[in-house]
Scaffold this active site. Structure first.
Site, mmCIF file in Angstrom:
data_model
loop_
_atom_site.group_PDB
_atom_site.id
_atom_site.type_symbol
_atom_site.label_atom_id
_atom_site.label_comp_id
_atom_site.label_asym_id
_atom_site.label_seq_id
_atom_site.Cartn_x
_atom_site.Cartn_y
_atom_site.Cartn_z
ATOM 1 N N TYR A 70 44.624 46.999 39.105
ATOM 2 C CA TYR A 70 43.729 46.170 38.949
ATOM 3 C C TYR A 70 43.948 45.039 37.745
ATOM 4 C CZ TYR A 70 38.913 44.116 38.347
ATOM 5 O OH TYR A 70 37.870 43.221 38.225
ATOM 6 N N GLU A 92 45.867 36.709 39.412
ATOM 7 C CA GLU A 92 44.708 35.646 40.001
ATOM 8 C C GLU A 92 44.622 34.665 38.635
ATOM 9 O OE1 GLU A 92 41.373 37.947 40.658
ATOM 10 O OE2 GLU A 92 42.197 39.319 42.055
#
Length: 233
Positions: free
Chosen positions: A154, A161
């Site tokens: 994550y 991102e």
């Protein structure tokens, strides 16, 4: 007990999504480890994104169904959290990656897609087995994978991102006001600047990442801690 229509649907959906993400992960690993093409071989300038993009468009967009599943009560998952997770990925996929080809060659494409795929394969497998045979039949190792892979993946995915959005900012600056933006004056009397929106999204990762990470940690403790039974969505 006969399988209900809802469980049959969830089995097919989750099995298909698991296979799709496994294909994406395989394509990514094959492309990353393949020897570089000979000069002048006509190989695309962005081999990693070109390799995964067709399947990525289908299976990441297909996650929109999960929002509907949560909103209608088909699965016991918070609709708002699901929408936030799916929406953030679709933002990276469509306006950033699909809309801005100069970003395709960034190294964060590989780490982001790899983190997404390596998380989704065991997650969808977990849900598929649960839909097929019930939560009690899910193997312990699959439960562990479902609630553990996010620990390193994550932050890797979220960091990638952010890196891609930051890489997109100079591209957006050169086309500021033209790409996905609304300038004044107009009939609606509203203005929207996509560059500013991207900066806002990056800032929102600061509180958003710890919030989502702690949410998943709570899920992990519930599933793995204290000998509690895992409930497959």
């Amino acid at each position: 007990m006969a399988m209900t229509a809802a469980r049959a649907y969830l089995l097919v959906y989750n099995a298909a999504m698991c296979c799709g993400w496994a294909y994406i992960l395989g394509r990514l690993l094959w492309t990353v480890t393949a020897p570089p093409p000979a000069p002048g071989a006509g190989y695309p300038h962005t081999p990693i994104y070109d390799a995964v993009a067709p399947a990525l468009r289908v299976f990441q967009t297909g996650a929109v169904a999960e929002v509907a599943h949560a909103a209608t009560g088909l699965v016991r998952t918070p609709a708002a959290t699901t929408a936030l997770q799916v929406g953030s990925r679709l933002f990276l996929l469509w306006p950033i990656l699909e809309g801005l080809t100069p970003v395709h060659g960034h190294m964060a494409v590989a780490t982001m897609v790899g983190a997404w795929a390596a998380t989704e394969v065991p997650r969808y497998a977990f849900y598929a087995v649960g839909a097929a045979a019930g939560s009690a039949a899910v193997p312990r190792w699959l439960v562990w994978l479902r609630y553990t892979t996010f620990l390193p993946l994550y932050p890797l995915g979220a960091g990638s991102e952010v890196a891609l959005i930051l890489a997109a900012l100079p591209v957006l600056a050169r086309a500021r006001g033209a790409y996905l933006s609304i300038a004044m004056p107009n009939a609606w009397n509203v203005a929207f600047d996509f560059w500013t929106w991207c900066v806002f999204i990056v800032v929102m990762y600061v509180p958003g990442l710890p919030f989502m990470y702690m949410h998943m940690m709570r899920q992990r403790r519930k599933a793995l801690g204290g000998g509690q039974k895992t409930k497959a969505a």
